[in-house]
Design a protein around this motif. Structure first.
Motif, PDB file in Angstrom:
ATOM      1  N   LEU A 118       0.845  -1.193   0.000  1.00  0.00           N
ATOM      2  CA  LEU A 118       0.000   0.000   0.000  1.00  0.00           C
ATOM      3  C   LEU A 118       0.882   1.245   0.000  1.00  0.00           C
ATOM      4  CD1 LEU A 118      -2.658  -1.040   2.656  1.00  0.00           C
ATOM      5  CD2 LEU A 118      -3.007  -0.841   0.190  1.00  0.00           C
ATOM      6  N   PRO A 119       0.553   2.242  -0.829  1.00  0.00           N
ATOM      7  CA  PRO A 119       1.402   3.437  -0.928  1.00  0.00           C
ATOM      8  C   PRO A 119       1.656   4.106   0.417  1.00  0.00           C
ATOM      9  CG  PRO A 119      -0.210   3.410  -2.706  1.00  0.00           C
ATOM     10  CD  PRO A 119      -0.569   2.277  -1.786  1.00  0.00           C
ATOM     11  N   GLN A 120       0.636   4.134   1.286  1.00  0.00           N
ATOM     12  CA  GLN A 120       0.815   4.813   2.573  1.00  0.00           C
ATOM     13  C   GLN A 120       1.797   4.074   3.481  1.00  0.00           C
ATOM     14  OE1 GLN A 120      -2.045   3.554   1.371  1.00  0.00           O
ATOM     15  NE2 GLN A 120      -3.397   2.739   2.979  1.00  0.00           N
ATOM     16  N   HIS A 121       2.022   2.797   3.216  1.00  0.00           N
ATOM     17  CA  HIS A 121       2.946   2.021   4.046  1.00  0.00           C
ATOM     18  C   HIS A 121       4.409   2.250   3.663  1.00  0.00           C
ATOM     19  CE1 HIS A 121      -0.244  -1.190   5.328  1.00  0.00           C
ATOM     20  NE2 HIS A 121      -0.454   0.000   5.860  1.00  0.00           N
ATOM     21  N   ILE A 122       4.645   2.790   2.477  1.00  0.00           N
ATOM     22  CA  ILE A 122       6.030   3.009   2.026  1.00  0.00           C
ATOM     23  C   ILE A 122       6.222   4.454   1.573  1.00  0.00           C
ATOM     24  CG2 ILE A 122       6.541   0.606   1.428  1.00  0.00           C
ATOM     25  CD1 ILE A 122       5.795   1.275  -1.465  1.00  0.00           C
ATOM     26  N   ALA A 123       5.374   5.353   2.074  1.00  0.00           N
ATOM     27  CA  ALA A 123       5.496   6.768   1.706  1.00  0.00           C
ATOM     28  C   ALA A 123       6.856   7.304   2.143  1.00  0.00           C
ATOM     29  CB  ALA A 123       4.373   7.571   2.365  1.00  0.00           C
ATOM     30  N   GLY A 124       7.526   8.000   1.242  1.00  0.00           N
ATOM     31  CA  GLY A 124       8.819   8.581   1.559  1.00  0.00           C
ATOM     32  C   GLY A 124       9.982   7.619   1.464  1.00  0.00           C
ATOM     33  N   ILE A 125       9.742   6.442   0.895  1.00  0.00           N
ATOM     34  CA  ILE A 125      10.799   5.431   0.777  1.00  0.00           C
ATOM     35  C   ILE A 125      11.115   5.198  -0.694  1.00  0.00           C
ATOM     36  CG2 ILE A 125      11.485   3.053   1.261  1.00  0.00           C
ATOM     37  CD1 ILE A 125       9.576   3.054   3.606  1.00  0.00           C
ATOM     38  N   GLN A 126      12.384   5.079  -0.996  1.00  0.00           N
ATOM     39  CA  GLN A 126      12.839   4.804  -2.349  1.00  0.00           C
ATOM     40  C   GLN A 126      13.564   3.471  -2.365  1.00  0.00           C
ATOM     41  OE1 GLN A 126      14.915   8.092  -4.060  1.00  0.00           O
ATOM     42  NE2 GLN A 126      15.751   6.906  -5.769  1.00  0.00           N
ATOM     43  N   PHE A 127      13.160   2.581  -3.272  1.00  0.00           N
ATOM     44  CA  PHE A 127      13.777   1.267  -3.382  1.00  0.00           C
ATOM     45  C   PHE A 127      14.714   1.263  -4.589  1.00  0.00           C
ATOM     46  CE2 PHE A 127       9.953   0.635  -0.949  1.00  0.00           C
ATOM     47  CZ  PHE A 127      10.314  -0.280   0.015  1.00  0.00           C
ATOM     48  N   GLU A 128      16.007   1.232  -4.319  1.00  0.00           N
ATOM     49  CA  GLU A 128      17.022   1.296  -5.367  1.00  0.00           C
ATOM     50  C   GLU A 128      17.346  -0.098  -5.903  1.00  0.00           C
ATOM     51  OE1 GLU A 128      18.468   3.964  -6.719  1.00  0.00           O
ATOM     52  OE2 GLU A 128      17.316   5.377  -5.493  1.00  0.00           O
ATOM     53  N   ASP A 129      18.029  -0.129  -7.040  1.00  0.00           N
ATOM     54  CA  ASP A 129      18.461  -1.376  -7.662  1.00  0.00           C
ATOM     55  C   ASP A 129      19.445  -2.096  -6.734  1.00  0.00           C
ATOM     56  OD1 ASP A 129      19.336  -3.422  -9.266  1.00  0.00           O
ATOM     57  OD2 ASP A 129      20.458  -2.137 -10.642  1.00  0.00           O
ATOM     58  N   PRO A 130      19.123  -3.311  -6.299  1.00  0.00           N
ATOM     59  CA  PRO A 130      20.037  -4.019  -5.386  1.00  0.00           C
ATOM     60  C   PRO A 130      21.411  -4.286  -5.988  1.00  0.00           C
ATOM     61  CG  PRO A 130      17.860  -5.041  -5.371  1.00  0.00           C
ATOM     62  CD  PRO A 130      17.883  -4.066  -6.509  1.00  0.00           C
ATOM     63  N   ILE A 131      21.479  -4.506  -7.297  1.00  0.00           N
ATOM     64  CA  ILE A 131      22.771  -4.838  -7.909  1.00  0.00           C
ATOM     65  C   ILE A 131      23.712  -3.645  -7.871  1.00  0.00           C
ATOM     66  CG2 ILE A 131      23.918  -5.495 -10.060  1.00  0.00           C
ATOM     67  CD1 ILE A 131      21.467  -7.218 -10.686  1.00  0.00           C
ATOM     68  N   GLU A 132      23.221  -2.485  -8.315  1.00  0.00           N
ATOM     69  CA  GLU A 132      24.069  -1.290  -8.292  1.00  0.00           C
ATOM     70  C   GLU A 132      24.437  -0.915  -6.862  1.00  0.00           C
ATOM     71  OE1 GLU A 132      25.467   0.067 -10.969  1.00  0.00           O
ATOM     72  OE2 GLU A 132      24.511  -1.623 -11.998  1.00  0.00           O
ATOM     73  N   THR A 133      23.478  -1.086  -5.954  1.00  0.00           N
ATOM     74  CA  THR A 133      23.756  -0.808  -4.536  1.00  0.00           C
ATOM     75  C   THR A 133      24.836  -1.736  -4.010  1.00  0.00           C
ATOM     76  OG1 THR A 133      21.468  -0.076  -4.208  1.00  0.00           O
ATOM     77  CG2 THR A 133      22.733  -0.659  -2.241  1.00  0.00           C
ATOM     78  N   ALA A 134      24.729  -3.020  -4.345  1.00  0.00           N
ATOM     79  CA  ALA A 134      25.704  -3.996  -3.867  1.00  0.00           C
ATOM     80  C   ALA A 134      27.095  -3.719  -4.428  1.00  0.00           C
ATOM     81  CB  ALA A 134      25.256  -5.408  -4.233  1.00  0.00           C
ATOM     82  N   LYS A 135      27.186  -3.316  -5.695  1.00  0.00           N
ATOM     83  CA  LYS A 135      28.497  -3.007  -6.284  1.00  0.00           C
ATOM     84  C   LYS A 135      29.202  -1.933  -5.461  1.00  0.00           C
ATOM     85  CE  LYS A 135      27.440  -4.185 -11.114  1.00  0.00           C
ATOM     86  NZ  LYS A 135      27.211  -3.643 -12.476  1.00  0.00           N
ATOM     87  N   HIS A 136      28.460  -0.906  -5.075  1.00  0.00           N
ATOM     88  CA  HIS A 136      29.054   0.189  -4.306  1.00  0.00           C
ATOM     89  C   HIS A 136      29.487  -0.275  -2.923  1.00  0.00           C
ATOM     90  CE1 HIS A 136      29.631   4.150  -2.494  1.00  0.00           C
ATOM     91  NE2 HIS A 136      28.838   3.755  -1.501  1.00  0.00           N
ATOM     92  N   TRP A 137      28.563  -0.924  -2.193  1.00  0.00           N
ATOM     93  CA  TRP A 137      28.835  -1.210  -0.788  1.00  0.00           C
ATOM     94  C   TRP A 137      29.770  -2.397  -0.588  1.00  0.00           C
ATOM     95  CZ3 TRP A 137      28.414   2.433   2.457  1.00  0.00           C
ATOM     96  CH2 TRP A 137      27.400   3.390   2.362  1.00  0.00           C
ATOM     97  N   VAL A 138      29.741  -3.378  -1.484  1.00  0.00           N
ATOM     98  CA  VAL A 138      30.683  -4.494  -1.357  1.00  0.00           C
ATOM     99  C   VAL A 138      32.106  -3.987  -1.557  1.00  0.00           C
ATOM    100  CG1 VAL A 138      31.465  -6.662  -2.386  1.00  0.00           C
ATOM    101  CG2 VAL A 138      29.033  -6.301  -1.958  1.00  0.00           C
ATOM    102  N   ALA A 139      32.290  -3.133  -2.562  1.00  0.00           N
ATOM    103  CA  ALA A 139      33.616  -2.540  -2.769  1.00  0.00           C
ATOM    104  C   ALA A 139      34.038  -1.717  -1.551  1.00  0.00           C
ATOM    105  CB  ALA A 139      33.611  -1.676  -4.025  1.00  0.00           C
ATOM    106  N   HIS A 140      33.078  -0.993  -0.972  1.00  0.00           N
ATOM    107  CA  HIS A 140      33.358  -0.194   0.216  1.00  0.00           C
ATOM    108  C   HIS A 140      33.791  -1.090   1.377  1.00  0.00           C
ATOM    109  CE1 HIS A 140      32.787   3.169   3.077  1.00  0.00           C
ATOM    110  NE2 HIS A 140      32.326   2.231   3.896  1.00  0.00           N
TER     111      HIS A 140
END
Length: 530
Positions: A163-185
């Motif tokens: 439901l939109p009200q349950h995730i208002a203000g939340i952005q779900f990013e691509d897990p792969i691109e996110t993982a590339k950044h944080w695994v390297a970090h």
């Protein structure tokens, strides 16, 4: 010069869905799963191994009458799931898609009560751009200097269901691109010797051959994580409720411990220290079956009061069924209209004002209603905290949805209508077969996929492709869940924020008597003339 060695044991649960005690909420029989049994495994392994880490991979806060009662009836008490996880000294938990089912305030309460961090590097606060609960990862340093990085990720497909009200203000990013950044970090900045990724999502491809096993929507990207993100040693997965262990993808050790505490995932990592750095020498994953362990009495005592309150609530009588609404054969109930399905559809039409409705028989454990209905029967039959949505569909959209639902079936070698393999593996998806009310239709399974709707009428007239209709369904399906793309982004006529459990309970309590009946507005055929 002798080398130092270390054995690290990684323990993982996933998709617990609130199952703590090893008893069925439908009939109180003992079952071979639940966190109380898993707890006994964890305690034994911690006694045998000095270096252990315990991670939950998401979907722990929703799924049983216990969790529903706490969330919707008596949320002032401490969260029983979190109390158990604190007792078991979890090192971290990952946000699953069902963590959002009861809204952000409820989720925030659970996070605040947790003695461990909640991780999801790709679930961001739109205002700050930071991970929702500020923790993309943790680094655990053992007393021998070994540094273990644990990164959490959540399926980015959540907005398609929630439901939109349950995730208002939340952005779900691509897990792969996110993982590339944080695994390297974690490797470079965090100086981690081992990197574990805990991803609440599953595999979109066959683990052995890499062939696609589902539409590549982005709901599950476990295979792609192993293929496209370097530096991962272990990938914990979930969401699909599969039992997966003892295998690798592109050198990454993978594990998925099914659901409801049926297994504990165990990954054994053997390391050697050379040139002042620890190096992974060997890694092996396995699943330990909960059924062979006795439940932990400490966990049982911890939730005893909440369980007693839940059981008393479950036994509240609400009303009566005139006729037979029990489901003795789930397969037959999907081939020929059943009074329970007719009741749910007509209830949805009644509370929404829509003229057309669709619903599903969620699993093969759904028992239907006995002659006297209690809350236990409602939550046992309607197992999700779904709400309703009325959307506007053209006739062609309804036909396309029926063609999609007809893919649930195939003909066996004798010409009998049976369930397609795609809806049974890699996990059962009975909840993605819909049955409709307010229209008359026939599905001929002897015909090719995409051409199986051989009759589609309303009030004796064919549905026109361009004519618009108001249709009520649960919020999961209205968002296109189950690969019903033809339902996505349609005009919303009405959102009903009350859960179906509450709607059903209120209706039966008000009516006192509900009738078990069918109008036989649809049928499924194998092409034979009848």
């Amino acid at each position: 010069m002798s080398k130092s060695t270390c054995e690290l044991i990684l323990l993982a649960t996933s998709d617990l869905h609130g199952f703590i005690l090893p008893r069925s909420y439908a009939d109180q029989r003992e079952v071979g799963y639940g966190l109380a049994r898993v707890s006994s495994i964890i305690k034994q392994l911690r006694q045998d191994h000095p270096y252990t880490l315990l991670i939950d991979n998401g979907d722990c806060l929703q799924g049983t009458p216990l969790t529903y009662y706490h969330a919707k009836v008596n949320s002032k008490r401490p969260n029983p799931v979190i109390a158990c996880m604190n007792k078991l000294r979890y090192d971290a938990a990952v946000l699953g898609n069902h963590e959002f089912n009861y809204g952000l305030p409820y989720l925030q309460q659970a996070v605040d009560a947790s003695a461990f961090p909640w991780l999801s590097a790709n679930t961001l606060d739109e205002t700050t751009g930071q991970p929702l609960f500020r923790e993309p990862y943790i680094i655990k340093q053992l007393d021998n200097g070994l540094r273990v990085g644990i990164l959490g990720l959540t399926t980015s497909y959540v907005p398609h269901w929630e439901l939109p009200q349950h995730i208002a203000g939340i952005q779900f990013e691509d897990p792969i691109e996110t993982a590339k950044h944080w695994v390297a970090h974690l490797r470079e900045v965090g100086a981690c010797d081992i990197v574990i990724v805990s991803y609440h999502g599953g595999f979109e491809r066959d683990i052995e051959h890499g062939n696609a096993t589902e539409p590549l929507t982005g709901e599950n990207i476990g295979y792609a994580l192993c293929e496209q993100v370097g530096g991962i040693d272990v990938l914990i997965t979930g969401h699909q409720h599969r039992a997966i262990a003892d295998c690798f993808i592109n050198g990454v050790c993978i594990v998925q411990p099914a659901a409801e505490g049926r297994f504990l995932g165990k990954v054994t990592l053997q390391l050697e220290k050379s040139d002042k750095r620890w190096q992974l020498i060997q890694c092996q994953s396995e699943l330990i079956e909960a059924a062979i362990y006795e439940p932990d009495s400490d966990i049982e005592r911890l939730v005893a009061e909440d369980e007693a309150l839940t059981q008393a609530w479950l036994d509240l009588p609400l009303g009566y069924v005139d006729g037979d609404m029990l489901i003795t054969s789930p397969a037959d109930a999907r081939l020929t209209e059943h009074p329970f399905i007719e009741f749910v559809n007509k209830l949805q039409m009644h509370v929404s004002g829509a003229d057309i409705s669709c619903t599903a028989l969620f699993d093969n454990e759904t028992p239907g209603f006995p002659s006297q209905v209690t809350m236990r029967h409602i939550v046992t039959n309607y197992i999700y905290p779904n709400t309703l949505r009325v959307i506007q569909l053209a006739g062609r959209d309804i036909r396309a949805a029926l063609e999609k639902t007809a893919e649930y079936f195939r003909l066996d070698e004798r010409g009998n209508v049976v369930v397609s393999e795609a809806f049974l593996h890699p996990k059962p998806q009975h909840y993605n077969y819909d049955m409709w009310e307010g229209i008359d239709y026939t599905l001929d399974i002897s015909r090719a996929i995409g051409r199986r709707v051989v009759q589609l009428e309303r009030h004796g007239e064919p549905l026109a492709d361009d004519q618009l209709y108001e249709v009520v369904m649960n919020n999961y399906r209205a968002g296109g869940g189950g690969n019903y793309e033809m339902l996505q982004d349609k005009p919303i006529v009405k959102d009903i924020s009350v859960t179906m459990v509450e709607l059903i309970a209120s209706y039966i309590q008000a009516q006192q008597h509900i009738e078990a009946s069918v109008n036989n507005n649809w049928r499924v055929t194998n092409g034979a003339v009848t």
